[in-house]
Design a protein around this motif. Structure first.
Motif, short mmCIF file in Angstrom:
data_model
loop_
_atom_site.label_atom_id
_atom_site.label_comp_id
_atom_site.label_asym_id
_atom_site.label_seq_id
_atom_site.Cartn_x
_atom_site.Cartn_y
_atom_site.Cartn_z
N GLU A 187 0.82 -1.20 0.00
CA GLU A 187 0.00 0.00 0.00
C GLU A 187 0.86 1.26 0.00
N CYS A 188 1.91 1.26 0.81
CA CYS A 188 2.77 2.44 0.90
C CYS A 188 3.51 2.70 -0.40
N LEU A 189 4.19 1.70 -0.91
CA LEU A 189 5.05 1.91 -2.07
C LEU A 189 4.25 2.26 -3.31
N ALA A 190 3.03 1.77 -3.41
CA ALA A 190 2.19 2.10 -4.56
C ALA A 190 1.83 3.58 -4.58
N ALA A 191 1.83 4.22 -3.40
CA ALA A 191 1.42 5.63 -3.31
C ALA A 191 2.59 6.60 -3.32
N TRP A 192 3.80 6.12 -3.09
CA TRP A 192 4.95 7.03 -2.98
C TRP A 192 5.63 7.24 -4.33
N PRO A 193 6.17 8.44 -4.56
CA PRO A 193 6.99 8.65 -5.76
C PRO A 193 8.19 7.70 -5.77
N MET A 234 18.44 -0.42 -9.11
CA MET A 234 18.17 0.34 -7.89
C MET A 234 16.77 0.95 -8.01
N ARG A 235 15.86 0.46 -7.16
CA ARG A 235 14.52 1.05 -7.10
C ARG A 235 14.41 1.87 -5.81
N THR A 236 13.90 3.09 -5.92
CA THR A 236 13.84 4.01 -4.78
C THR A 236 12.44 4.59 -4.65
N TRP A 237 11.92 4.56 -3.41
CA TRP A 237 10.64 5.18 -3.07
C TRP A 237 10.86 6.14 -1.91
N THR A 238 10.15 7.24 -1.87
CA THR A 238 10.26 8.19 -0.77
C THR A 238 8.87 8.63 -0.33
N ASP A 239 8.63 8.51 0.98
CA ASP A 239 7.37 8.99 1.55
C ASP A 239 7.47 10.51 1.72
N PRO A 240 6.68 11.28 0.99
CA PRO A 240 6.79 12.74 1.08
C PRO A 240 6.38 13.30 2.43
N ARG A 241 5.64 12.54 3.23
CA ARG A 241 5.19 13.05 4.52
C ARG A 241 6.21 12.79 5.63
N ARG A 267 12.83 6.84 3.11
CA ARG A 267 13.25 6.43 1.76
C ARG A 267 13.55 4.93 1.78
N VAL A 268 13.01 4.21 0.83
CA VAL A 268 13.22 2.77 0.69
C VAL A 268 13.99 2.53 -0.60
N ILE A 269 15.12 1.84 -0.49
CA ILE A 269 15.96 1.56 -1.65
C ILE A 269 16.13 0.05 -1.76
#
Length: 658
Positions: A32-38, A54-61, A65-67
């Protein structure tokens, strides 16, 4: 498994939403989280056979950051991945928990799934026993390794990765499957749940994670390596062995580890002159030993408390008035490497490191092996302590003239008193532990690290990359050690790891049967029943020399492909046999063991992995007979091994003609 392979690879490439890992963040699933994060993805080629993604996601709130760093081994149908979590925000993150380094579901197959796995090293007769567990509909199979020591405080799990179970498995469905390994030198759990449609959901990862990351903090997950296969299961294990040899094995001096014959004695059995005379006995008798191994009791006070002794790194002045260097120099003069025993992370109040840095003495813990004794550890997770340890031991290695750095002891990290920081100490400790070994290898690229770990209890993907396994079980320490146990360990461990050593206690059941039971990529000759001078009279030197030379002639085969030729058994009334094959050299070796109560004198061994159209010269070293046979006949009709004595060990060598 082709579908699951595509899903995993596409997920790492960023071509699919599915990912092979999971976690919970702020009570929300990672999906759920990663689908919503840039997010973004970047790929680059490491070499001709590997690509890094390298796949990177960042929660703007929250700023989490998940790498996901993945490596694709195109030529091996294999992938590796590791996940990093970083707080790039200004405040603490939400709670990160439930991290599963593997979380994926396989497809239903035409046959029911079978989980192939192995016991770990509990210092027992049946260490590394191979196991096959069918997973029935609705059933969940659980594996774990937590270890054997307890702390005086704290609720976090502690332990080692290969005690109850090995962190390796092969999930087979019919004629296909996947082999996987975990790289984490701490406790882990895994579950394999048969879902309604017939597939299996795999969830595997470290224990005890429940934490908030502070601003600027970054942590890592366990490493995962996974190989997908179809066809024959043993052929898949051999692809796995080749992959580990290529990318996950030590390379002292930049070269593959080629094995050794080590002579092992305790440090306090002799003074320096006695140790030098001991190695000279091998030279004078033309016995091909290439490593002199000095185990415990060389340091501190020989009769002191064990916990204090293992924390002292100064040579006993009564035994070594001029230090260790005269012994290590003598070993190299005789063409031998020098191995020395340490428990690097052990400290004791008022002793050695703790005398100068009492503030570094960790929490007390007890170890089941030593009853009620209390031990203390250094924290690899403290950057100041870890930097000191790298410098301290690098200087000792250089000063003492150490070629093989033997690392014994258990892991213990500080407990966390903050309920929202559970797992942080364990993560930092393991990160520091890997940095410690890497630092030593960077200082001395020729160094070989021996991963003792209380006898094979620290075996995982991270440690095997950096070390050899020269002591795979503490059950080998007894002078009553049964060679059948060594046979069983080689049989089981060789399915998962290509590099390890077998021990031969020279004071028990000496002869070709015991010596041949110790054939492996490396061999350890140990005087478990007493000091060398007290038991040498039992040794037939001519037999000893002949068998050691025979072993050297076939040693290179043991890093080749491995084929079990009989079912696994430790029973006294059974045969046990295997084959190690070097297709690149066109040669191999077959070993067969007739146990003491086995009635059958002859075993037929049908070989595997040969060229059916080629001719092979088959040699029996005991009789000297050489027979030429086709590869097809060797695989269909086999070779007959007859042993009239019991117990007895037979060996067959073969070489492709021409």
């Amino acid at each position: 498994m082709h579908t699951i392979q595509s899903r995993v690879v596409d997920g790492l490439r960023g071509q699919a939403a599915s990912l092979p890992f999971s976690f919970v963040y702020g009570n929300r699933s990672s999906a759920e989280c990663l689908a919503a994060w840039p997010h973004g993805v970047d790929s680059n080629r490491i070499d001709d056979g590997r690509v890094r993604h390298m796949r990177t996601w960042t929660d703007p709130r929250s700023g989490l950051r998940v790498i996901c760093e993945g490596i694709e081994y195109a030529d091996w149908a294999a992938v590796e991945w590791i996940v990093h979590f970083e707080n790039v925000g200004k405040d603490d993150t939400l709670v990160l928990e439930g991290l599963k380094s593997i979380d994926l579901a396989t497809d239903a197959g035409s046959e029911g799934p079978v989980l192939h796995h192995a016991k770990g090293s509990a210092g027992e007769f049946g260490d590394y026993q191979p196991l096959a567990t069918p997973i029935q509909p609705g059933q969940t199979v659980n594996l774990h390794s937590h270890g054997w020591h307890t702390c005086t405080s704290g609720d976090e799990p502690s332990g080692s990765p290969s005690v109850e179970s090995m962190p390796f498995f092969n999930l087979q469905t019919g004629s296909e499957g996947l082999i996987a390994a975990l790289g984490w030198t701490g406790p882990w759990t895994a579950e394999f749940a048969r879902v309604s449609e017939g597939g299996v959901r795999i969830r595997d990862g470290m224990d005890g994670l429940h934490l908030k990351l502070r601003p600027g903090e970054k942590i890592r997950s366990p490493r995962v390596l996974m190989l997908f296969w179809s066809g024959d299961r043993i052929d898949a294990h051999n692809r796995w062995r080749r992959l580990l040899l290529e990318y996950y094995s030590p390379r002292p001096g930049g070269r593959p580890f080629e094995g050794l014959i080590a002579h092992c004695v305790w440090g306090n059995w002799m003074n320096a002159a006695g140790h030098i005379a001991d190695m000279e006995w091998y030279v004078q008798n033309d016995l091909p030993v290439d490593c002199y191994w000095m185990d415990a009791k060389w340091c501190g006070e020989a009769d002191g408390e064990w916990a204090a002794h293992q924390s002292d790194r100064k040579p006993n002045p009564d035994l070594f008035p001029d230090g260790i260097r005269p012994v290590s120099d003598a070993a190299r003069q005789h063409g031998m490497k020098f191995l020395l025993w340490f428990v690097p992370n052990s400290v004791y109040p008022g002793v050695d490191i703790a005398r100068d840095h009492p503030e570094w003495v960790g929490e007390p813990f007890s170890d089941k092996i030593f009853g009620d004794q209390v031990f203390y550890g250094l924290d690899h997770g403290d950057p100041e302590v870890n930097a000191f340890m790298i410098d301290y031991y690098a200087r000792i290695i250089a000063e003492y003239g150490i070629d093989v750095f033997r690392v014994d002891g258990t892991h213990i990290w500080p407990r966390s008193s903050d309920p929202d920081r559970l797992g942080m100490k364990q993560i930092r400790y393991n990160e520091g532990f890997y940095a410690f070994w890497d630092g030593l290898l960077e200082r001395d690229p020729d160094l070989l690290i021996d991963n003792c770990g209380c006898g094979g209890r620290k075996l995982d993907l991270e440690t095997i990359k950096r070390s050899a396994i020269l002591w795979r079980s503490d059950s080998q320490a007894s002078h009553e050690f049964d060679p059948a146990s060594s046979q069983g360990m080689t049989y089981g461990l060789s399915l998962w790891l290509p590099l390890h050593a077998a021990a031969v206690p020279l004071s028990a059941r000496f002869g070709p049967y015991a010596l041949r039971s110790g054939y492996a990529p490396a061999m350890v000759l140990t005087w478990a029943g007493g000091k060398p001078a007290d038991v040498r009279e039992r040794i037939d030197v001519d037999v000893f020399r002949r068998i050691l030379r025979e072993y050297l002639a076939v040693r290179r085969c043991f890093t080749g492909d491995y084929y079990p030729l009989t079912p696994y058994s430790l029973d006294a009334d059974k045969w046990l046999a295997w084959q190690f094959d070097r297709p690149d050299l066109g040669e191999g070796v077959v070993q067969a063991f007739r146990r003491e109560q086995c009635r059958e004198e002859t075993l037929c061994c049908r070989l595997r992995g040969l060229d059916a159209t080629a001719a092979y010269d088959v040699t029996d070293p005991d009789t000297g007979t050489v027979t030429r046979m086709s590869g097809g006949d060797l695989m269909s009709e086999g070779v007959q091994i007859t042993l009239t004595d019991r117990p007895a060990a037979g060996i067959i060598r073969y070489q492709r003609a021409g």
